[in-house]
Design a protein around this motif. Structure first.
Motif, PDB file in Angstrom:
ATOM      1  N   ALA A 245       0.852  -1.186   0.000  1.00  0.00           N
ATOM      2  CA  ALA A 245       0.000   0.000   0.000  1.00  0.00           C
ATOM      3  C   ALA A 245       0.886   1.234   0.000  1.00  0.00           C
ATOM      4  CB  ALA A 245      -0.904   0.007   1.224  1.00  0.00           C
ATOM      5  N   TYR A 246       0.515   2.217  -0.818  1.00  0.00           N
ATOM      6  CA  TYR A 246       1.192   3.511  -0.875  1.00  0.00           C
ATOM      7  C   TYR A 246       0.173   4.601  -0.591  1.00  0.00           C
ATOM      8  CZ  TYR A 246       4.803   1.123  -3.748  1.00  0.00           C
ATOM      9  OH  TYR A 246       5.766   0.282  -4.231  1.00  0.00           O
ATOM     10  N   ASP A 247       0.574   5.613   0.157  1.00  0.00           N
ATOM     11  CA  ASP A 247      -0.257   6.803   0.278  1.00  0.00           C
ATOM     12  C   ASP A 247      -0.033   7.689  -0.944  1.00  0.00           C
ATOM     13  OD1 ASP A 247      -1.270   6.094   2.768  1.00  0.00           O
ATOM     14  OD2 ASP A 247       0.426   7.007   3.823  1.00  0.00           O
ATOM     15  N   VAL A 248      -1.110   8.291  -1.424  1.00  0.00           N
ATOM     16  CA  VAL A 248      -1.017   9.210  -2.560  1.00  0.00           C
ATOM     17  C   VAL A 248      -0.964  10.629  -2.003  1.00  0.00           C
ATOM     18  CG1 VAL A 248      -2.064   9.993  -4.713  1.00  0.00           C
ATOM     19  CG2 VAL A 248      -2.343   7.602  -3.978  1.00  0.00           C
ATOM     20  N   ALA A 249       0.169  11.288  -2.182  1.00  0.00           N
ATOM     21  CA  ALA A 249       0.368  12.646  -1.680  1.00  0.00           C
ATOM     22  C   ALA A 249       0.555  13.596  -2.857  1.00  0.00           C
ATOM     23  CB  ALA A 249       1.586  12.709  -0.764  1.00  0.00           C
ATOM     24  N   THR A 250       0.311  14.882  -2.618  1.00  0.00           N
ATOM     25  CA  THR A 250       0.451  15.883  -3.674  1.00  0.00           C
ATOM     26  C   THR A 250       1.537  16.886  -3.306  1.00  0.00           C
ATOM     27  OG1 THR A 250      -1.878  15.682  -4.278  1.00  0.00           O
ATOM     28  CG2 THR A 250      -0.730  17.665  -5.010  1.00  0.00           C
ATOM     29  N   TYR A 251       2.466  17.066  -4.212  1.00  0.00           N
ATOM     30  CA  TYR A 251       3.515  18.077  -4.073  1.00  0.00           C
ATOM     31  C   TYR A 251       3.603  18.851  -5.383  1.00  0.00           C
ATOM     32  CZ  TYR A 251       4.995  15.400   0.025  1.00  0.00           C
ATOM     33  OH  TYR A 251       5.015  14.756   1.240  1.00  0.00           O
ATOM     34  N   ALA A 252       3.651  20.174  -5.279  1.00  0.00           N
ATOM     35  CA  ALA A 252       3.737  21.025  -6.468  1.00  0.00           C
ATOM     36  C   ALA A 252       2.665  20.647  -7.492  1.00  0.00           C
ATOM     37  CB  ALA A 252       5.119  20.937  -7.106  1.00  0.00           C
ATOM     38  N   LYS A 253       1.475  20.348  -6.972  1.00  0.00           N
ATOM     39  CA  LYS A 253       0.301  20.017  -7.781  1.00  0.00           C
ATOM     40  C   LYS A 253       0.429  18.695  -8.535  1.00  0.00           C
ATOM     41  CE  LYS A 253      -1.004  24.874  -8.444  1.00  0.00           C
ATOM     42  NZ  LYS A 253      -1.338  25.939  -9.426  1.00  0.00           N
ATOM     43  N   SER A 254       1.400  17.854  -8.138  1.00  0.00           N
ATOM     44  CA  SER A 254       1.576  16.550  -8.771  1.00  0.00           C
ATOM     45  C   SER A 254       1.458  15.446  -7.729  1.00  0.00           C
ATOM     46  CB  SER A 254       2.941  16.468  -9.455  1.00  0.00           C
ATOM     47  OG  SER A 254       3.018  17.353 -10.550  1.00  0.00           O
ATOM     48  N   PRO A 255       0.870  14.303  -8.098  1.00  0.00           N
ATOM     49  CA  PRO A 255       0.744  13.198  -7.143  1.00  0.00           C
ATOM     50  C   PRO A 255       2.047  12.414  -7.017  1.00  0.00           C
ATOM     51  CG  PRO A 255      -0.239  12.587  -9.222  1.00  0.00           C
ATOM     52  CD  PRO A 255       0.194  14.019  -9.365  1.00  0.00           C
ATOM     53  N   PHE A 256       2.339  11.967  -5.801  1.00  0.00           N
ATOM     54  CA  PHE A 256       3.479  11.115  -5.515  1.00  0.00           C
ATOM     55  C   PHE A 256       3.019   9.956  -4.643  1.00  0.00           C
ATOM     56  CE2 PHE A 256       5.525  15.001  -6.734  1.00  0.00           C
ATOM     57  CZ  PHE A 256       6.754  14.636  -7.281  1.00  0.00           C
ATOM     58  N   LEU A 257       3.731   8.850  -4.723  1.00  0.00           N
ATOM     59  CA  LEU A 257       3.455   7.712  -3.861  1.00  0.00           C
ATOM     60  C   LEU A 257       4.464   7.709  -2.720  1.00  0.00           C
ATOM     61  CD1 LEU A 257       2.744   4.893  -6.479  1.00  0.00           C
ATOM     62  CD2 LEU A 257       1.102   6.371  -5.283  1.00  0.00           C
ATOM     63  N   ILE A 258       3.960   7.691  -1.481  1.00  0.00           N
ATOM     64  CA  ILE A 258       4.826   7.720  -0.307  1.00  0.00           C
ATOM     65  C   ILE A 258       4.383   6.647   0.675  1.00  0.00           C
ATOM     66  CG2 ILE A 258       5.248  10.195  -0.591  1.00  0.00           C
ATOM     67  CD1 ILE A 258       3.308  10.693   1.746  1.00  0.00           C
ATOM     68  N   ASN A 259       5.221   6.398   1.677  1.00  0.00           N
ATOM     69  CA  ASN A 259       4.897   5.506   2.800  1.00  0.00           C
ATOM     70  C   ASN A 259       4.543   4.092   2.337  1.00  0.00           C
ATOM     71  OD1 ASN A 259       5.222   7.735   4.495  1.00  0.00           O
ATOM     72  ND2 ASN A 259       3.045   8.254   4.438  1.00  0.00           N
ATOM     73  N   ARG A 260       5.394   3.529   1.484  1.00  0.00           N
ATOM     74  CA  ARG A 260       5.149   2.137   1.075  1.00  0.00           C
ATOM     75  C   ARG A 260       5.192   1.226   2.306  1.00  0.00           C
ATOM     76  NH1 ARG A 260       8.904  -1.558  -2.993  1.00  0.00           N
ATOM     77  NH2 ARG A 260       9.099  -3.285  -1.521  1.00  0.00           N
ATOM     78  N   ARG A 261       4.233   0.318   2.359  1.00  0.00           N
ATOM     79  CA  ARG A 261       4.138  -0.620   3.472  1.00  0.00           C
ATOM     80  C   ARG A 261       3.502  -1.919   3.001  1.00  0.00           C
ATOM     81  NH1 ARG A 261       0.781   3.535   3.388  1.00  0.00           N
ATOM     82  NH2 ARG A 261      -1.475   3.256   3.663  1.00  0.00           N
ATOM     83  N   VAL A 262       3.790  -2.997   3.710  1.00  0.00           N
ATOM     84  CA  VAL A 262       3.153  -4.279   3.411  1.00  0.00           C
ATOM     85  C   VAL A 262       1.701  -4.210   3.846  1.00  0.00           C
ATOM     86  CG1 VAL A 262       3.077  -6.729   3.955  1.00  0.00           C
ATOM     87  CG2 VAL A 262       5.279  -5.615   3.583  1.00  0.00           C
ATOM     88  N   PHE A 263       0.804  -4.448   2.902  1.00  0.00           N
ATOM     89  CA  PHE A 263      -0.615  -4.530   3.238  1.00  0.00           C
ATOM     90  C   PHE A 263      -0.997  -5.972   3.544  1.00  0.00           C
ATOM     91  CE2 PHE A 263      -4.968  -5.450   1.845  1.00  0.00           C
ATOM     92  CZ  PHE A 263      -5.678  -4.630   2.706  1.00  0.00           C
ATOM     93  N   ALA A 264      -0.562  -6.908   2.691  1.00  0.00           N
ATOM     94  CA  ALA A 264      -0.911  -8.308   2.899  1.00  0.00           C
ATOM     95  C   ALA A 264       0.062  -9.196   2.139  1.00  0.00           C
ATOM     96  CB  ALA A 264      -2.336  -8.588   2.437  1.00  0.00           C
ATOM     97  N   TYR A 265       0.214 -10.415   2.624  1.00  0.00           N
ATOM     98  CA  TYR A 265       1.006 -11.445   1.958  1.00  0.00           C
ATOM     99  C   TYR A 265       0.078 -12.611   1.665  1.00  0.00           C
ATOM    100  CZ  TYR A 265       4.471 -15.110   1.214  1.00  0.00           C
ATOM    101  OH  TYR A 265       5.200 -16.149   0.689  1.00  0.00           O
ATOM    102  N   ALA A 266       0.131 -13.119   0.445  1.00  0.00           N
ATOM    103  CA  ALA A 266      -0.756 -14.213   0.049  1.00  0.00           C
ATOM    104  C   ALA A 266      -0.236 -15.538   0.575  1.00  0.00           C
ATOM    105  CB  ALA A 266      -0.889 -14.268  -1.464  1.00  0.00           C
ATOM    106  N   ASP A 267      -1.081 -16.287   1.251  1.00  0.00           N
ATOM    107  CA  ASP A 267      -0.644 -17.570   1.801  1.00  0.00           C
ATOM    108  C   ASP A 267      -0.660 -18.686   0.767  1.00  0.00           C
ATOM    109  OD1 ASP A 267      -3.264 -19.110   1.864  1.00  0.00           O
ATOM    110  OD2 ASP A 267      -3.819 -17.422   3.116  1.00  0.00           O
ATOM    111  N   ASN A 268      -1.248 -18.414  -0.398  1.00  0.00           N
ATOM    112  CA  ASN A 268      -1.310 -19.425  -1.453  1.00  0.00           C
ATOM    113  C   ASN A 268      -1.082 -18.746  -2.795  1.00  0.00           C
ATOM    114  OD1 ASN A 268      -2.325 -21.331  -3.487  1.00  0.00           O
ATOM    115  ND2 ASN A 268      -3.141 -22.487  -1.757  1.00  0.00           N
ATOM    116  N   GLY A 269       0.008 -19.104  -3.481  1.00  0.00           N
ATOM    117  CA  GLY A 269       0.295 -18.523  -4.780  1.00  0.00           C
ATOM    118  C   GLY A 269       0.723 -17.072  -4.662  1.00  0.00           C
TER     119      GLY A 269
END
Length: 344
Positions: A245-269
Motif C-alpha cells: 500500500a502507498y499513500d497518494v500525496a500531492t507536491y507542487a500540484k503533482s501526485p506522488f506515492l509515499i509511505n510504502r508498506r506491506v498490506f498483505a502477503y498471500a498464503d497461497n500462490g
C-alpha cells in the motif's frame, strides 16, 4: 480458524463434477457481510484445451458483456494470447473469440466508452496502452507506447484515476517468457496524463509489479508484487507474493506515492489482479481463488476455487466474474457489495 460457509452450485451441463472444491471460506465474521446469507458460485464457462480465462476481465455495464484475456502457453510453442467476449443469451453464457490489434494483451480496465488494454508487445511490436472499441470491428488506438522514447518492458495491468490519469505496471514477464526483447527499464509503476502527455515513474524497487487499484477515496494505491513467480519456471517462496500500500500525496500540484508498506502477503500462490469495493475491502486473485482483506489488512475470507484465479471483476451489485484459467465463474455475494471501480 477458517470455516467453510457455503458450497458452490454448478452448471452441470458444463461437466463440473470434479469441481467440488469450489466454496466460500470464512476467516473473520465480517466476511459474512460480504458474501451475504446465500452466496453462490456458478461455473458459467469451461474449456479444457486452452487457458482462455486468465486476465483483464472488464464488465461493460451498457451491454452486460465481459471481455477477458487468456494465458500465454510456452508449452504449446508460444501461441498468441486470445481475447474473448462473454455474453449472456437467455441465461446461457457464450464466449466469442475476437481479434483486435492488441499484441499479447494482459491487464485491462474500463476507459471512456471502451476498454484500455495493457499490451505486452512482441519482439517486433512495442509494449503499449491500447484503447479498444467494445463493439465490432473492435477498432484500436495506441494511447502510449514508450517512456519518452524508451521501450517499456511489458505492460501488465492498468487503472484509471478520477482525474483522468492512467496508472500502470511494467514488469518483465514478457521477456521472461521469451516473446519480448531484453528489458530497457527498471520494474516500475507509472502515471500517464493523456491531457499533457506527461509520463512519470511513480514507484520502483518492486520485483515484479503486477496488479494495482485505488482505495475508494483514492488516497491509497495498492500494488501487487508477484516476484515469487517469474513466469519462466523460476519460482522462489522467499521472494515477494505481497500487496503493498502507498499513500497518494500531492507536491507542487503533482501526485506522488509515499509511505510504502506491506498490506498483505498471500498464503497461497501470488496476489495477481487486485480490486477494492466501495467499503474499502481489498480483493486479489491468488493461487486458490479470490482472497478478501479488510481495509486494515486482515484476511476476512476466500472465494476458494480449484487452481489459480489470476483476476476477476465486479459487475452489478453483489456480482463478480472470476477467471480460473480453464473456467469462468460467476459469484453472487451480498447486494451491498459494489466494486469501487464502477460503483455499480
Amino acid at each position: 480458524m477458517a470455516t467453510k460457509f457455503a458450497t458452490a452450485t454448478f452448471l452441470l451441463a458444463l461437466g463440473a463434477t470434479a469441481l467440488e472444491n469450489a466454496t466460500f471460506i470464512t476467516y473473520q465474521p465480517a466476511f459474512k457481510d460480504i458474501i451475504g446469507e446465500n452466496p453462490k458460485l456458478e461455473l458459467i464457462l469451461q474449456n479444457k484445451t486452452y487457458p482462455f480465462a486468465h486476465e483483464a476481465p472488464v464488465y461493460i455495464p451498457e451491454t452486460g458483456d465481459v471481455f477477458i484475456v487468456g494465458n500465454y502457453q510456452t508449452k504449446t510453442g508460444g501461441q498468441p494470447i486470445q481475447i474473448s467476449k462473454i455474453r449472456s443469451k437467455n441465461d446461457v453464457y457464450v464466449r466469442e473469440q475476437i481479434f483486435p490489434d492488441i499484441p499479447m494483451a494482459n491487464g485491462a480496465v474500463n476507459y471512456e466508452d471502451g476498454v484500455l488494454f495493457a499490451s505486452q508487445g512482441t519482439i517486433e511490436r512495442p509494449s503499449a496502452l491500447i484503447y479498444m472499441d467494445p463493439e465490432p470491428p473492435y477498432s484500436t488506438e495506441v494511447v502510449l507506447d514508450s517512456f519518452n522514447g524508451r521501450r517499456f518492458n511489458g505492460l501488465n495491468d492498468v487503472v484509471i484515476h478520477s482525474d483522468g490519469s492512467i496508472w500502470f505496471t511494467d514488469p518483465t514477464y514478457a521477456y521472461d517468457q521469451g516473446f519480448a526483447p531484453k528489458p530497457d527499464l527498471p520494474h516500475q509503476v507509472y502515471r500517464f496524463d493523456p491531457g499533457t502527455g506527461s509520463v512519470r515513474a511513480v514507484a520502483d524497487g518492486l520485483g515484479q509489479p503486477n496488479g494495482l487499484a485505488f482505495s475508494p477515496d483514492e488516497s491509497i494505491l495498492y500494488v501487487t508484487d508477484t516476484d515469487s513467480h517469474r513466469g519462466n519456471g523460476d519460482n522462489n517462496p522467499e521472494r515477494a507474493a505481497t500487496i503493498y500500500a502507498y499513500d497518494v500525496a500531492t507536491y507542487a500540484k503533482s501526485p506522488f506515492l509515499i509511505n510504502r508498506r506491506v498490506f498483505a502477503y498471500a498464503d497461497n500462490g501470488i496476489p495477481d489482479g487486485v480490486k477494492v469495493d466501495t467499503n474499502g475491502n481489498v480483493y486479489s486473485g491468488c493461487g486458490d481463488g479470490v482472497h478478501v482483506w479488510s481495509a486494515g489488512g486482515d484476511l476476512l475470507g476466500k472465494i476458494k476455487l480449484p487452481d489459480v484465479s489470476a483476476n476477476f471483476c465486479f459487475a452489478e451489485a453483489g456480482e463478480m466474474y472470476i477467471l480460473n484459467e480453464y473456467r469462468v465463474w460467476k459469484a453472487t455475494l451480498s447486494e451491498d457489495v459494489h466494486g469501487a471501480l464502477l460503483g455499480l
